[in-house]
Design a protein around this motif. Structure first.
Motif, PDB file in Angstrom:
ATOM      1  N   SER A 151      -1.740   4.872   5.078  1.00 25.06           N
ATOM      2  CA  SER A 151      -1.795   3.443   5.352  1.00 25.06           C
ATOM      3  C   SER A 151      -3.203   2.984   5.702  1.00 25.06           C
ATOM      4  N   GLY A 152      -4.051   3.940   6.145  1.00 22.34           N
ATOM      5  CA  GLY A 152      -5.417   3.600   6.517  1.00 22.34           C
ATOM      6  C   GLY A 152      -5.594   3.305   7.986  1.00 22.34           C
ATOM      7  N   GLY A 153      -4.494   3.278   8.753  1.00 21.65           N
ATOM      8  CA  GLY A 153      -4.591   3.041  10.191  1.00 21.65           C
ATOM      9  C   GLY A 153      -4.987   4.294  10.943  1.00 21.65           C
ATOM     10  N   ASP A 154      -5.021   4.173  12.275  1.00 19.87           N
ATOM     11  CA  ASP A 154      -5.410   5.317  13.104  1.00 19.87           C
ATOM     12  C   ASP A 154      -4.435   6.478  12.953  1.00 19.87           C
ATOM     13  N   ASP A 155      -3.149   6.147  12.666  1.00 22.74           N
ATOM     14  CA  ASP A 155      -2.164   7.222  12.556  1.00 22.74           C
ATOM     15  C   ASP A 155      -2.146   7.863  11.173  1.00 22.74           C
ATOM     16  N   GLN A 156      -2.768   7.190  10.173  1.00 23.45           N
ATOM     17  CA  GLN A 156      -2.874   7.740   8.815  1.00 23.45           C
ATOM     18  C   GLN A 156      -4.239   7.376   8.234  1.00 23.45           C
ATOM     19  N   PRO A 157      -5.321   7.943   8.764  1.00 25.84           N
ATOM     20  CA  PRO A 157      -6.646   7.600   8.231  1.00 25.84           C
ATOM     21  C   PRO A 157      -6.809   8.060   6.790  1.00 25.84           C
ATOM     22  N   PHE A 158      -7.523   7.254   6.005  1.00 23.91           N
ATOM     23  CA  PHE A 158      -7.830   7.621   4.626  1.00 23.91           C
ATOM     24  C   PHE A 158      -9.044   8.533   4.637  1.00 23.91           C
ATOM     25  N   MET A 159      -8.920   9.719   4.008  1.00 28.52           N
ATOM     26  CA  MET A 159      -9.924  10.754   4.116  1.00 28.52           C
ATOM     27  C   MET A 159     -10.620  11.005   2.786  1.00 28.52           C
ATOM     28  N   THR A 218     -12.413   1.225  -4.721  1.00 26.85           N
ATOM     29  CA  THR A 218     -11.462   0.152  -5.006  1.00 26.85           C
ATOM     30  C   THR A 218     -10.301   0.696  -5.823  1.00 26.85           C
ATOM     31  N   LEU A 219      -9.105   0.550  -5.279  1.00 26.05           N
ATOM     32  CA  LEU A 219      -7.880   0.874  -6.006  1.00 26.05           C
ATOM     33  C   LEU A 219      -7.432  -0.393  -6.718  1.00 26.05           C
ATOM     34  N   GLU A 220      -7.357  -0.334  -8.050  1.00 21.46           N
ATOM     35  CA  GLU A 220      -7.033  -1.519  -8.835  1.00 21.46           C
ATOM     36  C   GLU A 220      -5.746  -1.303  -9.624  1.00 21.46           C
ATOM     37  N   LEU A 221      -4.896  -2.331  -9.620  1.00 22.76           N
ATOM     38  CA  LEU A 221      -3.645  -2.319 -10.379  1.00 22.76           C
ATOM     39  C   LEU A 221      -3.606  -3.565 -11.252  1.00 22.76           C
ATOM     40  N   ASP A 222      -3.258  -3.374 -12.522  1.00 22.95           N
ATOM     41  CA  ASP A 222      -3.272  -4.457 -13.499  1.00 22.95           C
ATOM     42  C   ASP A 222      -1.849  -4.958 -13.743  1.00 22.95           C
ATOM     43  N   SER A 223      -1.720  -6.220 -14.114  1.00 24.15           N
ATOM     44  CA  SER A 223      -0.397  -6.801 -14.369  1.00 24.15           C
ATOM     45  C   SER A 223       0.259  -6.223 -15.623  1.00 24.15           C
ATOM     46  N   ALA A 224      -0.508  -5.451 -16.420  1.00 19.03           N
ATOM     47  CA  ALA A 224       0.099  -4.762 -17.564  1.00 19.03           C
ATOM     48  C   ALA A 224       0.997  -3.613 -17.108  1.00 19.03           C
ATOM     49  N   LEU A 225       0.900  -3.250 -15.839  1.00 16.89           N
ATOM     50  CA  LEU A 225       1.823  -2.281 -15.255  1.00 16.89           C
ATOM     51  C   LEU A 225       3.182  -2.964 -15.104  1.00 16.89           C
ATOM     52  N   THR A 226       4.230  -2.382 -15.677  1.00 19.09           N
ATOM     53  CA  THR A 226       5.540  -3.031 -15.643  1.00 19.09           C
ATOM     54  C   THR A 226       6.614  -2.061 -15.189  1.00 19.09           C
ATOM     55  N   SER A 227       7.754  -2.643 -14.833  1.00 18.77           N
ATOM     56  CA  SER A 227       8.926  -1.852 -14.465  1.00 18.77           C
ATOM     57  C   SER A 227       9.695  -1.467 -15.720  1.00 18.77           C
ATOM     58  N   LYS A 228      10.700  -0.626 -15.550  1.00 17.29           N
ATOM     59  CA  LYS A 228      11.527  -0.217 -16.688  1.00 17.29           C
ATOM     60  C   LYS A 228      12.238  -1.396 -17.324  1.00 17.29           C
ATOM     61  N   THR A 229      12.495  -2.449 -16.539  1.00 16.85           N
ATOM     62  CA  THR A 229      13.179  -3.623 -17.077  1.00 16.85           C
ATOM     63  C   THR A 229      12.199  -4.685 -17.568  1.00 16.85           C
ATOM     64  N   GLY A 230      10.889  -4.334 -17.624  1.00 17.02           N
ATOM     65  CA  GLY A 230       9.910  -5.245 -18.193  1.00 17.02           C
ATOM     66  C   GLY A 230       9.310  -6.237 -17.229  1.00 17.02           C
ATOM     67  N   VAL A 231       9.534  -6.071 -15.920  1.00 15.90           N
ATOM     68  CA  VAL A 231       8.950  -6.975 -14.927  1.00 15.90           C
ATOM     69  C   VAL A 231       7.497  -6.566 -14.688  1.00 15.90           C
ATOM     70  N   ALA A 232       6.564  -7.527 -14.832  1.00 11.81           N
ATOM     71  CA  ALA A 232       5.141  -7.237 -14.672  1.00 11.81           C
ATOM     72  C   ALA A 232       4.772  -7.133 -13.193  1.00 11.81           C
ATOM     73  N   TYR A 233       3.803  -6.278 -12.901  1.00 10.65           N
ATOM     74  CA  TYR A 233       3.325  -6.124 -11.528  1.00 10.65           C
ATOM     75  C   TYR A 233       2.725  -7.439 -11.045  1.00 10.65           C
ATOM     76  N   SER A 234       3.161  -7.912  -9.875  1.00 11.88           N
ATOM     77  CA  SER A 234       2.707  -9.202  -9.354  1.00 11.88           C
ATOM     78  C   SER A 234       2.163  -9.101  -7.935  1.00 11.88           C
ATOM     79  N   GLY A 235       1.939  -7.871  -7.466  1.00 16.21           N
ATOM     80  CA  GLY A 235       1.424  -7.704  -6.116  1.00 16.21           C
ATOM     81  C   GLY A 235      -0.089  -7.798  -6.075  1.00 16.21           C
ATOM     82  N   LEU A 241     -10.733   1.017  -0.218  1.00 13.43           N
ATOM     83  CA  LEU A 241     -10.488   2.241   0.529  1.00 13.43           C
ATOM     84  C   LEU A 241     -11.824   2.869   0.904  1.00 13.43           C
ATOM     85  N   THR A 242     -11.998   3.145   2.178  1.00 16.23           N
ATOM     86  CA  THR A 242     -13.244   3.763   2.644  1.00 16.23           C
ATOM     87  C   THR A 242     -12.914   5.099   3.292  1.00 16.23           C
ATOM     88  N   PRO A 243     -13.175   6.203   2.599  1.00 16.62           N
ATOM     89  CA  PRO A 243     -12.785   7.510   3.136  1.00 16.62           C
ATOM     90  C   PRO A 243     -13.627   7.923   4.338  1.00 16.62           C
TER      91      PRO A 243
END
Length: 733
Positions: A151-159, A218-235, A241-243
């Motif tokens: 998560s990147g917090g103190d309890d789960q630092p990104f390394m 930078t972690l990047e996700l594109d809207s071309a990423l879709t679900s099995k039912t064809g729903v495009a990624y909208s998040g 991310l800083t290790p």
């Protein structure tokens, strides 16, 4: 890894666990009554298996009975059983039936205020289903990230050695997952070489090399990423991310020992987990196809890299490297869970497909100095077996298996006990489950602990499809190569290390690894009567970089051509029977589907019953010929569409259309309902055709433009279809 200061680093960890030195033994005599030392699931944990037990471990044995336990979920109180472990200090609560998917649950113990929990009770959320109705496979209508680890917090630092684990709200279409839709870029915008693993709602991104501490990625996700039912990624499309710097690291060597080398897991006298009360390092697989006694004992050495402990007082990050192995004893193979098949699986191998990452954290619920540390580990695993006859059934990939446990010091050795649930597929038909009570102990003298075994053998082919059975191979079937160990995904390069050709010409294909199996799916179905060749070179490697033993395999598709095209028909349907029903022969109120339509009604056929359909199953239809996917149109109202799913009354009148999703392979149609079938409710699915040639209108057709033949007993012409095939069924548990 150098281990010159490993004892110093380990001692710091152990001090945080309540230890003071290498000779310390935990003293339980001074513990206060009622303190919680451990729980599984952890409070507020998500994506918990619906088959998971619940464990609460106290500082001393509480005075609890079954009547003191209340587990509540979306449908109210849940019936449970209770057992104890660790001299009564661990209370193990087992639901009598699987919990509901994507649901919130609360555990209360006799009104006790569980100190350290969010509201004095244990709260958790179950995960999604891997198969079945859509609303059980997804927890939102849009495709977004539902959980990110670390998560990147103190309890789960990104390394600098972290693996990124993402969980999505819907199952992903794996064909849309690649380094263009999911990528990690450095501060200069350059892509970071990484392994991408995907299964269902879970995606893992494991950088091939350590990241640079303090540098932004930078972690990047594109809207071309879709679900099995064809729903495009909208998040959110971009995450920074800083290790953090994990150096100087040390390696802690731990032994995962078998419960008892001389006994089966279920026998008396084997070592039991102090938190679950079950035999340690035994992997049971509960499934009707296997029976409830299939179990394998795991063992091996685990080499855990610890970040520099003084820099991380809130959570000490650790890593177990990609390619690590655990070995298991053979699994018994039973037919239908009852009859011995005459062979076992051979040795089971569990391979780490990515760097497993986790944390040693302070006790979350108690400030007592003797309270054990909490251990969290997330593992991406591949299972394979030594016997090729069982490997095709058992080998598979299991992503993001989570272990939650405790770590204490006993006589100078770190002792880790953890619980996790694995849910493998059996024969591609049934989802099994098993609760793993994982146990590891560090070697007392780390300077003389074993070194990692050196793997010097590469993957060899165990078996393949079609193999000797090309006469049973159909267009649309994948070519499958089963290896004796898991290949490295990065070494699979179509056209270079793996080739599929037709008389020397390349055949484009999609591919995926599932455990030790490489599955090649041609972009266009293989053709009857054609000669093919599949080959792999020594460029294919295992997880340790050893080259494969190359092979070239030839096969010929059976010649199934005819002088002229003919109509397709259903070869299997589920549920029901593959024929149109003679009008007037049904009696749905009395459970009678009717007779197959026939030109010989004076010789009445069998009265077919109305079958039941389990609530979590999908409708599946297989065809005799390659089908036109665009002819499969799901109706959204009564009487509409070439494919219809309807609620009906006992007179056969449509009450409403059932929302569903169609997925079409070359010769297979799957209809997945949005919600589970309702128990006791009457349904009908309709495959539309007409009693003439051609494909005009709402008609299911083959790629030869031939309508679906639904009633062969009517003796139709070879180019004509038939009446609608309407199959009634009743929803069941």
């Amino acid at each position: 890894m150098m281990r010159t200061s490993v004892l110093f680093a380990t001692a710091l960890v152990l001090t945080a666990c309540g230890g003071g030195g290498s000779e310390q033994t935990v003293d339980y005599s001074g513990r206060n009554s009622g303190q919680v030392f451990y729980s599984y699931p952890a409070d507020q944990q998500t994506q918990i298996s619906v088959h998971a037990p619940l464990v609460v471990q106290f500082s001393e044995a509480p005075d609890l009975t079954l009547a003191d336990i209340t587990l509540t979920g979306p449908d109210g109180a849940v019936d449970v059983d209770m057992s104890e472990a660790d001299q009564g200090r661990s209370v193990v609560i087992t639901p009598r039936l699987p919990l509901a998917f994507n649901s919130d649950y609360t555990l209360s113990l006799n009104g006790m205020d569980l100190q350290g929990f969010s509201d004095g009770t244990l709260n958790f959320t179950t995960g999604s289903a891997g198969t079945g109705p859509q609303d059980q496979q997804q927890n939102a209508d849009e495709l977004v990230i539902s959980r990110q680890m670390p998560s990147g917090g103190d309890d789960q630092p990104f390394m600098d050695f972290s693996t990124v684990h993402l969980q999505f709200s819907q199952p992903l279409d794996r064909t849309t997952v690649d380094n263009t839709t999911v990528s990690l870029n450095d501060a200069g915008g350059n892509p970071v070489a990484a392994t991408l693993l995907v299964s269902g709602t879970r995606l893992t991104l494991d950088p091939q090399d350590d990241l640079t501490p303090g540098s932004d990625y930078t972690l990047e996700l594109d809207s071309a990423l879709t679900s099995k039912t064809g729903v495009a990624y909208s998040g959110e499309n971009s995450f920074t991310l800083t290790p953090q710097d994990s150096t100087p690291r040390e390696t802690l060597v731990l032994e995962a020992m078998a419960a008892d080398p001389t006994k089966d897991c279920g026998e008396d006298g084997v070592m039991l987990s102090p938190i679950s009360g079950e035999p340690i390092n035994c992997v049971p697989l509960i499934a009707k196809l296997l029976g409830d006694t299939t179990v394998s004992k795991l063992s091996g050495n685990v080499f855990a890299e610890l970040a520099f402990v003084p820099d991380f007082p809130d959570a000490t990050p650790l890593r177990i490297s990609k390619g690590s192995l655990l070995k298991g004893e053979p699994l018994e193979v039973l037919i239908g869970g009852q009859l011995p098949a005459g062979f076992d699986s051979g040795d089971v191998t569990v391979s780490f497909l990515s760097d497993a990452s986790g944390y040693l954290s302070p006790a979350p619920y108690s400030a007592a100095p003797e309270a054990p540390r909490r251990v969290q580990l997330t593992l991406d695993l591949a299972f394979s077996t030594a016997d090729s006859r069982a490997n095709g059934a058992f080998t598979q990939t299991l992503l993001q298996v989570e272990l939650v446990g405790r770590a204490i010091v006993v006589d100078g050795r770190m002792v880790i006990d953890a619980i996790g649930v694995i849910e493998p597929e059996v024969l591609g038909v049934e989802t099994a489950y098993g609760v793993l009570s994982f146990h590891m102990e560090s070697y007392g003298d780390q300077t003389t602990a074993p070194e990692p075994e050196v793997d010097i053998t590469g993957p060899s082919l165990q078996s393949w499809q079609p193999g000797d059975f090309a006469d049973r191979f159909r267009p649309g079937d994948p070519v499958v190569l089963n290896f004796d160990e898991t290949p490295n995904q990065e070494s699979i390069v179509p056209g270079s290390t793996v080739m599929l050709t037709e008389q020397g010409a390349d055949v484009p294909f999609q591919w995926r690894l599932d455990g030790a199996s490489l599955v090649l799916t041609p972009d266009q179905p293989l053709a009857f009567g054609s000669d093919y060749q599949v080959a792999f070179t020594d460029g294919v490697q295992d997880l340790s970089g050893n080259p494969a033993n190359p092979e070239t395999l030839d096969f010929t598709m059976v010649d199934a051509t005819t002088n002229s095209p003919r109509t397709p028909y259903t070869t299997t349907v589920y549920p029901g029977y593959g024929c149109a029903i003679d009008p007037g022969s049904e009696d749905l109120g009395n459970g009678i589907q009717g007779e197959c339509a026939s030109a010989y009604q004076d010789q009445a056929g069998d009265l077919l019953p109305v079958p039941t359909m389990p609530a979590n199953r999908a409708i599946e239809v297989q065809f005799s010929r390659n089908m036109a996917a665009d002819s499969m149109v799901l109706g959204s109202a009564c009487g509409q569409g070439s494919v219809r799913v309807e609620k009906i009354d006992t007179a056969g009148n449509c009450q409403e259309a059932v929302p569903a999703h169609l997925s079409m392979d070359t010769r297979k149609l799957t209809i997945t309902p949005q919600q589970p079938w309702e128990e006791g409710t009457l349904y009908r699915y309709v495959l539309a055709s007409h009693e003439q040639a051609g494909c005009a209108g709402e008609v299911i057709c083959s790629q030869d433009d031939m309508p679906l033949q639904t009633a062969q007993l009517l003796g139709p012409d070879a180019d004509k279809g038939g009446p609608d095939m309407a199959i009634a069924f009743t929803g069941a548990a």
